[in-house]
Design an enzyme around this catalytic site. Structure first.
Site, short mmCIF file in Angstrom:
data_model
loop_
_atom_site.label_atom_id
_atom_site.label_comp_id
_atom_site.label_asym_id
_atom_site.label_seq_id
_atom_site.Cartn_x
_atom_site.Cartn_y
_atom_site.Cartn_z
N ASP A 95 0.87 -1.18 0.00
CA ASP A 95 0.00 0.00 0.00
C ASP A 95 0.91 1.22 0.00
O ASP A 95 2.10 1.12 0.30
CB ASP A 95 -0.91 0.01 1.23
CG ASP A 95 -2.24 0.73 0.99
OD1 ASP A 95 -2.18 1.89 0.51
OD2 ASP A 95 -3.30 0.16 1.26
N ASP A 122 3.83 1.68 -5.38
CA ASP A 122 2.78 1.34 -6.34
C ASP A 122 2.86 -0.16 -6.65
O ASP A 122 3.88 -0.64 -7.16
CB ASP A 122 2.97 2.17 -7.61
CG ASP A 122 1.94 1.86 -8.68
OD1 ASP A 122 0.97 1.13 -8.39
OD2 ASP A 122 2.09 2.38 -9.81
N ASP A 145 -10.79 0.80 -4.88
CA ASP A 145 -11.62 1.96 -5.18
C ASP A 145 -12.54 1.64 -6.36
O ASP A 145 -12.06 1.28 -7.43
CB ASP A 145 -10.73 3.16 -5.51
CG ASP A 145 -11.48 4.48 -5.53
OD1 ASP A 145 -12.62 4.51 -6.03
OD2 ASP A 145 -10.94 5.48 -5.05
N LYS A 149 -18.18 6.72 -10.77
CA LYS A 149 -18.63 7.51 -11.92
C LYS A 149 -18.14 6.86 -13.21
O LYS A 149 -16.98 6.47 -13.31
CB LYS A 149 -18.11 8.94 -11.82
CG LYS A 149 -18.71 9.72 -10.65
CD LYS A 149 -18.19 11.15 -10.63
CE LYS A 149 -18.80 11.92 -9.46
NZ LYS A 149 -18.29 13.32 -9.37
N ASP A 181 -17.76 -4.06 -2.41
CA ASP A 181 -19.13 -3.79 -1.94
C ASP A 181 -19.88 -2.95 -2.98
O ASP A 181 -20.92 -2.38 -2.67
CB ASP A 181 -19.12 -3.08 -0.58
CG ASP A 181 -18.45 -1.72 -0.62
OD1 ASP A 181 -17.88 -1.36 -1.68
OD2 ASP A 181 -18.47 -1.01 0.40
N THR A 216 -14.06 -6.33 6.96
CA THR A 216 -13.25 -5.12 6.99
C THR A 216 -14.13 -3.91 7.26
O THR A 216 -15.36 -3.98 7.19
CB THR A 216 -12.53 -4.92 5.65
OG1 THR A 216 -13.51 -4.57 4.65
CG2 THR A 216 -11.79 -6.17 5.23
N LYS A 217 -13.48 -2.78 7.51
CA LYS A 217 -14.25 -1.56 7.73
C LYS A 217 -14.99 -1.17 6.46
O LYS A 217 -16.07 -0.59 6.52
CB LYS A 217 -13.35 -0.43 8.21
CG LYS A 217 -12.40 0.13 7.17
CD LYS A 217 -11.70 1.39 7.69
CE LYS A 217 -10.87 2.04 6.60
NZ LYS A 217 -10.24 3.30 7.06
N PHE A 218 -14.42 -1.49 5.29
CA PHE A 218 -15.10 -1.19 4.03
C PHE A 218 -16.37 -2.03 3.90
O PHE A 218 -17.40 -1.55 3.43
CB PHE A 218 -14.16 -1.47 2.85
CG PHE A 218 -13.03 -0.50 2.73
CD1 PHE A 218 -13.13 0.62 1.93
CD2 PHE A 218 -11.85 -0.69 3.44
CE1 PHE A 218 -12.09 1.53 1.82
CE2 PHE A 218 -10.80 0.20 3.34
CZ PHE A 218 -10.92 1.31 2.54
N GLU A 219 -16.27 -3.28 4.31
CA GLU A 219 -17.44 -4.16 4.26
C GLU A 219 -18.52 -3.69 5.22
O GLU A 219 -19.71 -3.64 4.88
CB GLU A 219 -17.00 -5.58 4.62
CG GLU A 219 -18.07 -6.63 4.43
CD GLU A 219 -17.51 -8.03 4.53
OE1 GLU A 219 -18.30 -8.97 4.42
OE2 GLU A 219 -16.28 -8.17 4.71
#
Length: 238
Positions: A95, A122, A145, A149, A181, A216-219
């Protein structure tokens, strides 16, 4: 989890490549004193600096255990938990988000984990230049990510050209595990992975969440917003 920050190693800022796929987003962020201290004191033990030549992962880990590449780990909580659950597997976690790197190093130390190494660079360049063909037993990319859009879809990490770069690094029988998600991105992921003859879906479409992957926190965020969560697990067959 690949929605990350400044592209720099602890010692040197790396140049960006705006016209190519990147595994991160440049954003400013605040690093706590504890996170910075973890980088300062633990990097030599658990960090790997980027090099533009192939690396011997067994030598870097000091073991010949199976190797899993994780691209994007956010604040590192899920990465540390997976490593705790799978102590006989080595994890290379990549990361560029400084606070996340510091936090994962802190978690490694607190949980006495010996099977994680961390890179701050990267991941696209790491895959291209540092990873030897056939060196990986698995690849995890959780909650990249979604660039929701439509005009930004070209910035998504999971595209055929990037998967084509990943596949040679994966041993036959190795797997790619993706999670998102964002339903439309899940559909794109399914289409991209299904387009490769050398990959076989382990499920009819989306896979049950494997036991090793914690929420995860994203989930959790997605569930709060009423989103579903989709896991995809494909195995390399040739």
């Amino acid at each position: 989890m690949t929605d990350t920050a400044e592209n720099q190693t602890p010692n040197d800022r790396q140049a960006g490549h705006p016209r190519s796929i990147r595994s991160f987003v440049l954003r400013q962020s605040h690093m706590t004193a504890a996170q910075q201290r973890a980088i300062d004191t633990l990097w030599d033990s658990f960090g790997i600096d980027y090099q533009a030549t192939p690396a011997d992962l067994d030598a870097r880990f000091g073991s010949s255990r199976p190797k899993i590449l994780e691209i994007g780990f956010g604040m590192g909580m899920a990465s540390a938990e997976i490593a705790r659950r799978l102590p006989e597997t080595d994890f290379l976690a990549i990361d560029v988000h400084g606070p996340g790197v510091g936090n994962l190093l802190k978690l490694i130390n607190e949980n006495h984990l010996e099977n994680i190494r961390v890179m701050r660079h990267d991941a696209v360049e790491v895959v291209k230049n540092m990873l030897q063909d056939g060196s990986l037993d698995g690849i995890h990319i959780f909650f990249p990510d979604p660039w929701h859009k439509k005009r930004h879809h070209k910035r998504r990490l999971i595209q055929a050209p990037f998967i084509a770069k990943l596949l040679p690094k994966l041993k036959t029988g190795g797997y790619i595990h993706l999670a998102t998600d964002w339903e439309e991105y899940a559909q794109q992921m399914l289409e991209v992975l299904s387009s490769f003859d050398s990959l076989q879906n382990t499920a009819a479409d989306y896979a049950p969440t494997p036991d090793y992957r914690p929420e995860t926190k994203f989930e959790a965020r997605g569930k709060r917003l009423g989103h579903g969560v989709w896991d995809l697990v494909f195995k390399r067959i040739g």
